[in-house]
Design a protein around this motif. Structure first.
Motif, short mmCIF file in Angstrom:
data_model
loop_
_atom_site.label_atom_id
_atom_site.label_comp_id
_atom_site.label_asym_id
_atom_site.label_seq_id
_atom_site.Cartn_x
_atom_site.Cartn_y
_atom_site.Cartn_z
N SER A 52 0.87 -1.18 0.00
CA SER A 52 0.00 0.00 0.00
C SER A 52 0.90 1.23 0.00
N VAL A 53 0.70 2.11 -0.99
CA VAL A 53 1.54 3.30 -1.13
C VAL A 53 0.70 4.55 -0.89
N GLU A 54 1.19 5.41 -0.02
CA GLU A 54 0.45 6.64 0.29
C GLU A 54 1.42 7.80 0.44
N THR A 55 1.06 8.93 -0.15
CA THR A 55 1.88 10.13 -0.03
C THR A 55 1.34 10.99 1.11
N LYS A 56 2.22 11.29 2.07
CA LYS A 56 1.81 12.06 3.24
C LYS A 56 2.76 13.22 3.48
N LYS A 57 2.30 14.19 4.26
CA LYS A 57 3.16 15.28 4.69
C LYS A 57 3.82 14.89 6.01
N ASN A 58 5.14 15.13 6.08
CA ASN A 58 5.83 14.82 7.31
C ASN A 58 5.84 16.02 8.25
N SER A 59 6.53 15.91 9.36
CA SER A 59 6.54 16.98 10.37
C SER A 59 7.22 18.25 9.88
N PHE A 60 8.01 18.13 8.79
CA PHE A 60 8.70 19.30 8.25
C PHE A 60 7.87 20.00 7.17
N GLY A 61 6.68 19.44 6.88
CA GLY A 61 5.81 20.06 5.89
C GLY A 61 6.01 19.60 4.47
N SER A 62 7.02 18.77 4.23
CA SER A 62 7.26 18.23 2.89
C SER A 62 6.58 16.87 2.76
N THR A 63 6.38 16.43 1.52
CA THR A 63 5.70 15.16 1.29
C THR A 63 6.69 14.00 1.25
N GLU A 64 6.23 12.84 1.66
CA GLU A 64 7.03 11.62 1.59
C GLU A 64 6.12 10.43 1.33
N THR A 65 6.69 9.42 0.71
CA THR A 65 5.93 8.21 0.40
C THR A 65 6.02 7.23 1.56
N VAL A 66 4.88 6.75 1.99
CA VAL A 66 4.83 5.76 3.07
C VAL A 66 4.30 4.45 2.51
N SER A 67 5.04 3.38 2.72
CA SER A 67 4.63 2.06 2.24
C SER A 67 4.32 1.15 3.42
N THR A 68 3.23 0.44 3.30
CA THR A 68 2.93 -0.62 4.26
C THR A 68 2.74 -1.91 3.47
N PHE A 69 3.09 -3.04 4.09
CA PHE A 69 3.09 -4.31 3.38
C PHE A 69 2.22 -5.35 4.08
N ALA A 70 1.72 -6.27 3.29
CA ALA A 70 0.96 -7.40 3.82
C ALA A 70 1.35 -8.65 3.03
N GLY A 71 1.14 -9.81 3.63
CA GLY A 71 1.49 -11.06 2.96
C GLY A 71 2.69 -11.71 3.60
N ALA A 72 3.13 -12.82 2.99
CA ALA A 72 4.20 -13.63 3.57
C ALA A 72 5.53 -12.89 3.66
N LEU A 73 5.72 -11.89 2.79
CA LEU A 73 6.99 -11.16 2.75
C LEU A 73 6.89 -9.77 3.37
N ALA A 74 5.82 -9.54 4.13
CA ALA A 74 5.59 -8.20 4.70
C ALA A 74 6.69 -7.83 5.70
N LYS A 75 7.07 -8.74 6.57
CA LYS A 75 8.03 -8.42 7.64
C LYS A 75 9.38 -8.00 7.08
N ILE A 76 9.94 -8.79 6.16
CA ILE A 76 11.27 -8.45 5.64
C ILE A 76 11.22 -7.16 4.84
N ASN A 77 10.15 -6.90 4.09
CA ASN A 77 10.07 -5.66 3.33
C ASN A 77 9.93 -4.44 4.24
N THR A 78 9.20 -4.59 5.33
CA THR A 78 9.09 -3.51 6.30
C THR A 78 10.45 -3.20 6.92
N GLU A 79 11.20 -4.25 7.22
CA GLU A 79 12.54 -4.05 7.78
C GLU A 79 13.49 -3.41 6.77
N LEU A 80 13.40 -3.83 5.52
CA LEU A 80 14.32 -3.33 4.50
C LEU A 80 14.06 -1.87 4.13
N VAL A 81 12.80 -1.42 4.24
CA VAL A 81 12.49 -0.02 3.97
C VAL A 81 13.34 0.88 4.86
#
Length: 527
Positions: free
Chosen positions: A109-138
């Motif tokens: 899941s990809v979502e563009t959000k504003k961070n605390s500095f007011g600029s935008t950043e992409t936030v990814s969340t993962f699901a499925g068998a490979l969710a844990k390793i991808n979350t760690e690798l981000v």
């Protein structure tokens, strides 16, 4: 004495780190599924595409494919993989890597959000068998694969890269302990750090400006020996392919093949026994490159197989010499070099191997998966050639032998000219990529003309062109040379756009993707 002690200490640390890395299974082919959603995404078009970039180490190249992104931002694509690896993804709002395994699913899941500095950043969340390793690798992937240093630092310290490797591994170990990194993520990061640094090390010793000493080359070889280059866990790094390529053509291997050596290889062509008595006599008289070129010109029916054989022998000789000089034992790395050689021969010459040739090739491979893969590649080439022969009658190969003949034939049309060759990988890739544009514009006043020369072996050419919609011209060497001067053709592919009155609209057309090409062609129709 201190210098020797430092080498021993580094070797010991590398050995200790290596022992903490379990070896995953090497190759296994299966389909992975990558799916997800781009939150907040909306589009009036139903044809927005995402792109996948897949490292194909067996063929020594990067495969690119597209997948559809629906109006609601959802997507799903099947990916055939041969081993666990990073896949580069390009979708609206996200350009980066995700870790995939054959037979596994990953949802992002990809979502563009504003961070605390007011600029935008992409936030990814993962699901499925490979969710844990991808979350760690981000959080960790880039942090432990970026190395900042200067050339002066490298030159001043003969053990710079060895020490950098130990330092980065120690940092990773501390980070792993602090966040309780999973074993799978640790192995992935450790392998990528190792291969990335070795790639930089190989680049340094091969850079002419580095003026590397014999002592430095010896240290480099010692480092490679201790780096487990045959370990299948190396497949986790996309840089393993680049490292293998750099080693194949390093200063440690053979120098460039001389014309005398090339002729010696040519004269060992086993199929020469099938020549007629007259042809054998002519072949025996080949003593230099001029004689060889004359034989090729007189007997085009043999050029493809003769060139394929010579290219293979030269490549295998280089691999053998590299193994001797490098000191890394026989294993996976050399097997990959060999399978890449055979894959290139099949793709570049488009001539399938005989059963005898396959048997000979398999004797050089010690990895069963690679033997099976070579058989599959060979069968694929055979299937493509059979399909092409069925539609060969529709292949528009023109009996035109001059540039002026091309202009006369398509007078009144916009002409998109593709100067290409059967052996040119970028040429073949671009031909496939523009296929949709040709289909879209088939009813417009546009002619797509593919021009090649005698370096495209006739057998390879005839096997290939039925699959390429358009108009085909194969020129003599002299006419090609004349046109090359006319349009300053220095390499392939080379693209040319000609207007309806025969005027050059654009020479050296830049290929910036199918959308830009479509615009250029449609604009040319208005001139």
């Amino acid at each position: 004495m201190k210098f020797i002690f430092t080498i021993a200490l580094i070797a010991l640390k590398l050995s200790c780190i290596a022992q903490k890395q379990p070896t995953p299974s090497a190759f296994y082919r299966d389909t992975a599924i990558y799916s997800g959603v781009i939150k907040g995404y909306s589009s009036k078009s139903s044809t927005i595409k995402g792109k996948l970039y897949i490292n194909d180490i067996l063929k020594g190249l990067q495969r690119t494919s597209q997948f559809e992104i629906k109006k609601d931002g959802t997507f799903s694509v099947k990916i055939l993989l041969n081993h666990p690896q990073d896949i580069i993804i390009s979708i609206p709002g996200f350009m980066g890597s995700v870790y995939m395994e054959p037979g596994r699913k990953l949802f992002q899941s990809v979502e563009t959000k504003k961070n605390s500095f007011g600029s935008t950043e992409t936030v990814s969340t993962f699901a499925g068998a490979l969710a844990k390793i991808n979350t760690e690798l981000v959080k960790a992937r880039d942090q432990y694969q970026r190395f900042v240093y200067t050339q002066d630092e490298v030159k001043a310290n003969p053990l710079f890269f060895e020490e950098l490797l130990v330092s980065q591994m120690n940092k990773l170990k501390k980070y792993s302990d602090s966040v309780a990194l999973s074993n799978k993520a640790f192995v992935f990061l450790a392998v990528n750090i190792k291969i990335a640094i070795l790639l930089r090390y190989a680049g340094y010793v091969n850079e002419p400006a580095s003026a590397v000493t014999t002592e430095r080359l010896d240290l480099f070889k010692e480092c490679l020996k201790k780096s487990s280059l045959n370990d299948p866990s190396n497949l986790l790094s996309v840089n393993y392919r680049y490292l293998i390529g750099r080693l194949r053509y390093s200063k440690i291997g053979l120098p460039s093949t001389s014309s005398e050596q090339w002729i010696k290889i040519v004269k060992s062509f086993p199929e020469a026994t099938k020549f007629t008595a007259k042809e054998r006599l002519e072949f025996e008289k080949v003593e230099n490159m001029e004689h060889y070129q004359s034989f090729r010109d007189s007997h085009p029916q043999y050029v493809g197989r003769l060139s394929s054989f010579s290219t293979e022998r030269e490549a295998l000789n280089r691999i053998g010499a590299l193994k001797t000089r490098l000191g890394v034992p026989e294993g996976l790395m050399y097997d990959i070099m060999r399978i890449q050689t055979f894959s290139s021969l099949l793709a570049d010459f488009f001539i399938p191997f005989s059963d005898q040739k396959l048997t000979e090739a398999n004797k050089l491979l010690s990895t069963p998966f690679l033997m099976n893969d070579l058989q599959l590649q060979n069968n694929e080439i055979k299937s493509k050639i059979r399909a092409n022969k069925l539609r060969a009658k529709n292949a528009n190969v023109l009996a035109i032998n001059t540039w002026e003949g091309v202009l006369e034939k398509f007078k009144g049309k916009v002409i998109y000219v593709d100067f290409w060759a059967t052996w040119c990988v970028p040429c073949r890739e671009d031909i496939v990529e523009i296929t949709p544009v040709k289909e879209e514009l088939k009813d417009d006043n546009i002619a797509f003309v593919y021009i090649t020369n005698q370096t495209s072996p006739i057998e390879s050419y005839e096997n290939s062109v039925p699959a390429i919609k358009g108009n085909h011209v194969r020129l003599s060497t002299s006419e090609w040379n004349r046109i090359s001067v006319m349009f300053d053709i220095l390499g392939l592919p080379h693209y040319l756009l000609i207007g309806k009155e025969g005027q050059v609209i654009e020479n050296k057309v830049s290929f910036d993707g199918v959308d830009e090409l479509r615009k250029k062609l449609l604009n040319s129709l208005k001139l």
